[in-house]
Design a protein around this motif. Structure first.
Motif, PDB file in Angstrom:
ATOM      1  N   PRO A  58      23.816  63.200 -31.135  1.00 57.39           N
ATOM      2  CA  PRO A  58      23.494  62.878 -29.751  1.00 57.39           C
ATOM      3  C   PRO A  58      24.292  63.816 -28.835  1.00 57.39           C
ATOM      4  N   VAL A  59      23.631  64.370 -27.846  1.00 52.76           N
ATOM      5  CA  VAL A  59      24.315  65.213 -26.863  1.00 52.76           C
ATOM      6  C   VAL A  59      24.078  64.599 -25.493  1.00 52.76           C
ATOM      7  N   TYR A  60      25.178  64.290 -24.809  1.00 56.00           N
ATOM      8  CA  TYR A  60      25.140  63.726 -23.467  1.00 56.00           C
ATOM      9  C   TYR A  60      25.339  64.870 -22.471  1.00 56.00           C
ATOM     10  N   LEU A  61      24.522  64.900 -21.425  1.00 58.17           N
ATOM     11  CA  LEU A  61      24.640  65.900 -20.369  1.00 58.17           C
ATOM     12  C   LEU A  61      24.874  65.168 -19.052  1.00 58.17           C
ATOM     13  N   PHE A  62      25.713  65.730 -18.196  1.00 62.37           N
ATOM     14  CA  PHE A  62      25.951  65.093 -16.902  1.00 62.37           C
ATOM     15  C   PHE A  62      26.309  66.130 -15.860  1.00 62.37           C
ATOM     16  N   GLU A 100      25.910  75.555 -14.194  1.00 60.45           N
ATOM     17  CA  GLU A 100      27.370  75.618 -14.282  1.00 60.45           C
ATOM     18  C   GLU A 100      28.048  74.298 -13.914  1.00 60.45           C
ATOM     19  N   HIS A 101      27.308  73.349 -13.360  1.00 64.91           N
ATOM     20  CA  HIS A 101      27.867  72.035 -13.031  1.00 64.91           C
ATOM     21  C   HIS A 101      27.644  71.006 -14.130  1.00 64.91           C
ATOM     22  N   VAL A 102      26.844  71.342 -15.130  1.00 61.92           N
ATOM     23  CA  VAL A 102      26.492  70.379 -16.167  1.00 61.92           C
ATOM     24  C   VAL A 102      27.556  70.355 -17.265  1.00 61.92           C
ATOM     25  N   HIS A 103      28.050  69.166 -17.524  1.00 58.41           N
ATOM     26  CA  HIS A 103      29.012  68.940 -18.611  1.00 58.41           C
ATOM     27  C   HIS A 103      28.235  68.446 -19.822  1.00 58.41           C
ATOM     28  N   ALA A 104      28.703  68.785 -21.010  1.00 63.76           N
ATOM     29  CA  ALA A 104      28.076  68.311 -22.242  1.00 63.76           C
ATOM     30  C   ALA A 104      29.139  67.681 -23.133  1.00 63.76           C
TER      31      ALA A 104
END
Length: 164
Positions: free
Chosen positions: A91-95, A133-137
């Motif tokens: 599972p990969v969470y993106l925020f 560039e604002h998306v964290h994974a």
């Protein structure tokens, strides 16, 4: 298991169950897990996972929906619960804390090879207004080398993508 790093960024709940294979199909167990997180299991947005690259943009009207042939979701609706089911996949969470956009991706071997993560990021950028560039994974737990052997031929499929 919860992911405090995402929760600190503003995701209300980021969690993964330690249920055994087959438990996710049990409505009672799923409801108990969700209830413990303060989520109505009837609101879960899920998909019929096919190890592909389809990513759905989920909106408020999609609460409780099961998308056909979909392995990833993105949304800008606060509190909309997204769910993927994994065993040996990841599972990969993106925020994106700037836009409040989130994504959740079922990242299986074939989906990763075909670009599921790129599809999810592209959906966040093109459909939700995120900047890459604002998306964290955050990469969730998965089967490791102790439990999942990869042949050299299979590893070679990823080396051509520039992956180790």
């Amino acid at each position: 298991m919860r992911f405090p790093s995402l929760e600190r960024l503003g995701v209300r709940v980021a969690a993964i169950s330690e249920m055994r294979d087959g438990d996710c199909g049990d409505d009672e167990a799923q409801a108990a897990f969700c209830g413990g997180l303060g989520i109505d299991a009837g609101d879960l947005v899920t998909g019929r996972q096919v190890h592909g690259v389809a990513v759905a943009v989920a909106g408020e009207g999609d609460r409780g929906r099961r998308f056909a042939d979909t392995d990833g979701f993105v949304t800008a609706v606060a509190g909309l619960p997204l769910a993927v089911f994994v065993a040996d996949c990841v599972p990969v969470y993106l925020f994106d804390p700037e836009r409040g956009a989130v994504g959740l991706v079922h990242s299986g071997r074939e989906g990763v090879r075909q670009g599921i993560l790129e599809s999810a990021l592209r959906a966040m950028v093109n459909r939700l207004g995120s900047r890459a560039e604002h998306v964290h994974a955050v990469i969730g737990p998965s089967a490791g080398p102790c439990c999942y052997e990869v042949s050299e031929a299979m590893a070679d499929q990823f080396r051509v993508l520039g992956l180790p």
